[in-house]
Design a protein around this motif. Sequence first.
Motif, PDB file in Angstrom:
ATOM      1  N   GLU A 261      55.363  61.425   9.652  1.00  0.00           N
ATOM      2  CA  GLU A 261      56.317  60.692   9.123  1.00  0.00           C
ATOM      3  C   GLU A 261      56.372  59.255   9.575  1.00  0.00           C
ATOM      4  O   GLU A 261      56.194  58.751  10.799  1.00  0.00           O
ATOM      5  CB  GLU A 261      57.794  61.209   9.593  1.00  0.00           C
ATOM      6  CG  GLU A 261      58.898  60.700   9.307  1.00  0.00           C
ATOM      7  CD  GLU A 261      60.233  61.489   9.649  1.00  0.00           C
ATOM      8  OE1 GLU A 261      61.401  60.858   9.830  1.00  0.00           O
ATOM      9  OE2 GLU A 261      60.192  62.705   9.704  1.00  0.00           O
ATOM     10  N   GLN A 262      56.396  58.578   8.512  1.00  0.00           N
ATOM     11  CA  GLN A 262      56.436  57.069   8.598  1.00  0.00           C
ATOM     12  C   GLN A 262      54.941  56.545   9.454  1.00  0.00           C
ATOM     13  O   GLN A 262      54.832  55.394   9.964  1.00  0.00           O
ATOM     14  CB  GLN A 262      57.690  56.536   9.535  1.00  0.00           C
ATOM     15  CG  GLN A 262      58.881  57.002   8.803  1.00  0.00           C
ATOM     16  CD  GLN A 262      59.186  55.978   7.733  1.00  0.00           C
ATOM     17  OE1 GLN A 262      58.417  55.614   6.871  1.00  0.00           O
ATOM     18  NE2 GLN A 262      60.403  55.581   7.717  1.00  0.00           N
ATOM     19  N   GLU A 263      54.104  57.373   9.476  1.00  0.00           N
ATOM     20  CA  GLU A 263      52.995  56.885  10.166  1.00  0.00           C
ATOM     21  C   GLU A 263      51.516  57.752   9.290  1.00  0.00           C
ATOM     22  O   GLU A 263      51.737  58.618   8.697  1.00  0.00           O
ATOM     23  CB  GLU A 263      52.847  57.132  11.598  1.00  0.00           C
ATOM     24  CG  GLU A 263      52.859  58.599  11.935  1.00  0.00           C
ATOM     25  CD  GLU A 263      52.976  58.787  13.545  1.00  0.00           C
ATOM     26  OE1 GLU A 263      51.982  59.081  13.973  1.00  0.00           O
ATOM     27  OE2 GLU A 263      54.118  58.422  14.122  1.00  0.00           O
ATOM     28  N   ILE A 264      50.545  56.938   9.544  1.00  0.00           N
ATOM     29  CA  ILE A 264      49.309  57.597   8.986  1.00  0.00           C
ATOM     30  C   ILE A 264      48.209  57.771   9.970  1.00  0.00           C
ATOM     31  O   ILE A 264      48.036  57.050  10.977  1.00  0.00           O
ATOM     32  CB  ILE A 264      48.634  56.697   7.813  1.00  0.00           C
ATOM     33  CG1 ILE A 264      49.455  55.920   7.035  1.00  0.00           C
ATOM     34  CG2 ILE A 264      47.083  57.062   7.402  1.00  0.00           C
ATOM     35  CD1 ILE A 264      48.833  54.793   6.122  1.00  0.00           C
ATOM     36  N   PRO A 265      47.638  59.188  10.131  1.00  0.00           N
ATOM     37  CA  PRO A 265      46.838  59.698  11.155  1.00  0.00           C
ATOM     38  C   PRO A 265      45.737  58.605  11.229  1.00  0.00           C
ATOM     39  O   PRO A 265      45.282  57.977  10.276  1.00  0.00           O
ATOM     40  CB  PRO A 265      46.413  60.928  10.893  1.00  0.00           C
ATOM     41  CG  PRO A 265      47.650  61.486   9.941  1.00  0.00           C
ATOM     42  CD  PRO A 265      48.031  60.157   9.267  1.00  0.00           C
ATOM     43  N   PRO A 266      45.063  58.350  12.486  1.00  0.00           N
ATOM     44  CA  PRO A 266      44.073  57.434  12.716  1.00  0.00           C
ATOM     45  C   PRO A 266      42.671  57.915  11.889  1.00  0.00           C
ATOM     46  O   PRO A 266      41.821  57.084  11.535  1.00  0.00           O
ATOM     47  CB  PRO A 266      43.709  57.269  14.198  1.00  0.00           C
ATOM     48  CG  PRO A 266      44.401  58.351  14.604  1.00  0.00           C
ATOM     49  CD  PRO A 266      45.554  58.917  13.853  1.00  0.00           C
ATOM     50  N   THR A 267      42.654  59.131  11.939  1.00  0.00           N
ATOM     51  CA  THR A 267      41.387  59.704  10.985  1.00  0.00           C
ATOM     52  C   THR A 267      41.888  60.922  10.237  1.00  0.00           C
ATOM     53  O   THR A 267      42.869  61.469  10.470  1.00  0.00           O
ATOM     54  CB  THR A 267      40.159  60.146  12.233  1.00  0.00           C
ATOM     55  OG1 THR A 267      40.837  60.999  12.871  1.00  0.00           O
ATOM     56  CG2 THR A 267      39.708  58.952  12.875  1.00  0.00           C
ATOM     57  N   GLY A 268      40.972  61.350   9.372  1.00  0.00           N
ATOM     58  CA  GLY A 268      41.057  62.677   8.737  1.00  0.00           C
ATOM     59  C   GLY A 268      40.770  63.737   9.589  1.00  0.00           C
ATOM     60  O   GLY A 268      40.054  63.586  10.695  1.00  0.00           O
ATOM     61  N   LEU A 303      48.218  53.972   0.048  1.00  0.00           N
ATOM     62  CA  LEU A 303      47.762  55.181  -0.597  1.00  0.00           C
ATOM     63  C   LEU A 303      46.308  55.085  -0.466  1.00  0.00           C
ATOM     64  O   LEU A 303      45.795  56.639  -0.309  1.00  0.00           O
ATOM     65  CB  LEU A 303      48.259  54.993  -2.067  1.00  0.00           C
ATOM     66  CG  LEU A 303      47.687  56.182  -3.185  1.00  0.00           C
ATOM     67  CD1 LEU A 303      48.424  57.431  -2.826  1.00  0.00           C
ATOM     68  CD2 LEU A 303      48.043  55.635  -4.536  1.00  0.00           C
ATOM     69  N   ALA A 304      45.463  54.389  -0.664  1.00  0.00           N
ATOM     70  CA  ALA A 304      44.059  54.423  -0.416  1.00  0.00           C
ATOM     71  C   ALA A 304      43.756  54.920   0.846  1.00  0.00           C
ATOM     72  O   ALA A 304      42.675  55.714   1.113  1.00  0.00           O
ATOM     73  CB  ALA A 304      43.199  52.978  -0.752  1.00  0.00           C
ATOM     74  N   ASP A 305      44.205  54.419   1.812  1.00  0.00           N
ATOM     75  CA  ASP A 305      44.125  54.841   3.439  1.00  0.00           C
ATOM     76  C   ASP A 305      44.281  56.418   3.316  1.00  0.00           C
ATOM     77  O   ASP A 305      43.415  57.061   4.147  1.00  0.00           O
ATOM     78  CB  ASP A 305      44.963  54.060   4.338  1.00  0.00           C
ATOM     79  CG  ASP A 305      44.456  54.207   5.926  1.00  0.00           C
ATOM     80  OD1 ASP A 305      43.482  54.637   5.941  1.00  0.00           O
ATOM     81  OD2 ASP A 305      45.702  54.116   6.520  1.00  0.00           O
ATOM     82  N   ILE A 306      45.400  56.678   3.061  1.00  0.00           N
ATOM     83  CA  ILE A 306      45.751  58.157   3.225  1.00  0.00           C
ATOM     84  C   ILE A 306      44.862  59.052   2.421  1.00  0.00           C
ATOM     85  O   ILE A 306      44.260  60.202   3.193  1.00  0.00           O
ATOM     86  CB  ILE A 306      47.296  58.502   2.788  1.00  0.00           C
ATOM     87  CG1 ILE A 306      48.205  57.723   3.731  1.00  0.00           C
ATOM     88  CG2 ILE A 306      47.626  59.966   2.587  1.00  0.00           C
ATOM     89  CD1 ILE A 306      49.712  57.496   3.218  1.00  0.00           C
TER      90      ILE A 306
END
Length: 675
Positions: A261-268, A303-306
């Motif tokens: 929520e409101q953040e993007i994990p540093p890696t997949g 969007l691209a990062d995710i």
Amino acid sequence: MKLIPLLLITLWFCPVSMARDLPDDTRMEWWREARFGMFIHWGLYSIPAGTWQEKTTHGEWIRQTAQIPIEVYDQFINEFNPLKFDADEWVRMAKAAGMKYIVLTSKHHDGFCLFNSNYTDFDIMNTPFKRDILKELADACRDQGIKLCWYHSIMDWHHPDYLPRRSWEDRLANGAELDRYITYMKNQLKELVTNYGDIGVLWFDGEWEDTWNHEHGQDLYDYVRSLQPSIIINNRVDVGRSGMQGLTKRGSYAGDFGTPEQEIPPTGIKGVDWETCMTMNDHWGYNKNDNNWKSSADLIRKLADIASKGGNFLLNVGPTEEGLFPQPSIDRLHAIGKWMRINGDAIYGTSASPFKELSWGRCTQKSVKGDTRLYLHVFSWPADGQLVVPGIYNKPSYAFLLAAPTKKLAVYRKEDSLIINLPEAAPDLINSVVVLDVAGRPDVNDPPIIFADHDIFIDTLNVSITSERDNIDIRFTLDESTPTMTSQSVTGSINLTETTVVSARAFRNNKPVSGSIQYKFTQAEPLLGVEARERHQGLRYEYFEGSWDQLPDFDEITPVKEGVISDFNFSPRNQSEYFGFQYSGFISLPETAVYTFFTDSDDGSQLFIGEKLVVDNDGLHGMTEEIGVIALSAGFHPIRVTFFEKTGGDQLKVNYQGPKINKQAISPQVLFHIK
């Protein structure tokens, strides 16, 4: 050469789908293909629009954050009349933005239902509007080919049987029965899943209060799947979510995907489905004073990062009380849609980047008949016109810009990089996508994977060194030196009997095709136990009251009360906010071994064995799990756990794991104190 903490690799979390079986790829297929959806938070809270009395920073939580009595808040039902609501227009805007699914709040924490329910009067049919919003949205989604999904809150501040009450309310809980509330919720979920056609996702929320537990979550997951076996359910149906990071902790928890929520994990994370949900400004529900909007460029790059990390992006809109999308939201949807019309292929159906890092942007990929299509998202256009794709050994076959697909770009190799000649000007200043087709699966210069259960051991430790890459030879050393072709070759796992730095590197045709990676494994002397004569079951506790942003030194504070308690629970507390506990006693361990301890808390916590801090989970946060490992001898060991709660949710779970002990709560049967 890079030395990486082993625990980051070995002890994070398990895929949410492990709660039932392996992931159902058929059921998840459309969701993984979609990659981009719209979240809509709408309800009675859009009427005050973030303002109550003198404060203008409220949102969809306004009943809680402004402490509005239920009899006052309920009057908003007589004002909710969104005559400008147009479901077809909402869906058109989502579709034009490139979104493939919509998740609408059927019921938020305030308990108000946007649909016609036979089980409450606190719904849309008892407003002046008297139209089933969910039905109109379902029809519009079906007509325009958008997948329909519902958000539904487990927490309900309105229903008389939901527990706990808000700490500031004077509503009595006498006669309230949570089981009766769960029956009510299931009845409504049956309406949602069976009255509106095929539903893609049931997106739960509000699971963090201590009345909800794993048994409730697994039962609810199974119940909803029994109504519609194809439905996808997020991990907030259960209690396995790890704070706002949203991914699921180790253990058997229900749910099909994680929810940062409101953040993007540093890696997949390979094999794990997840979806970042995010606002365009600072609020989910409409706030007329919130002008802190993320730029269109930022959202497109997010969007691209995710997608480059294998996740989905659920981007929120908070409509006004009239039923209109705010103009800044419309502007951003339009800009994203313009980019997606050209570059959508670089998002839909893609999987995570094979590269750990790219200085100029991000990468997504698709498998095409055994070969690979790389989508290179270029945020920073190279001034010299040469895009360097580093550390890739595949043979290139074709390259072009998605903005100019008929114009071939020249590609050549320079050592372990591929160089693509680009035109002078970027076709898109935000994110230009270059397509690079290569033969076979991606072969990039990732080093081997070194794995062990822990990075400490007592007598011996089995360490594996592996790689998913084809046609490579792994060489390793045990003396901190960089492996060469003359170093020992990996033929299986290796066994360590002393503190060792393991280094590994990949080779092909007698040449290195990766950097060297190192892990240090430390032989530890187990901490000796202590005598615990005249011991008795249970822990000593000290209870404190105060306002803290991090754990204080409880030894310097006079406790409000103290006594003996069975385990790490809050039953002696006088209030549900602004309190703390210090628990102390002894834990009995059955054998000499390396043990893992976990605290999962909201807010902060720490765990000590003797004087050693093993788990540090301090600070203000939602439910977050932290872990630590320690070598201990069999017998009794002093254990101390500290915890504090400021406001909001409050919970503490203390688990451990060891030989013949699966991860589990520390049982009262192994906890003792001395009088």
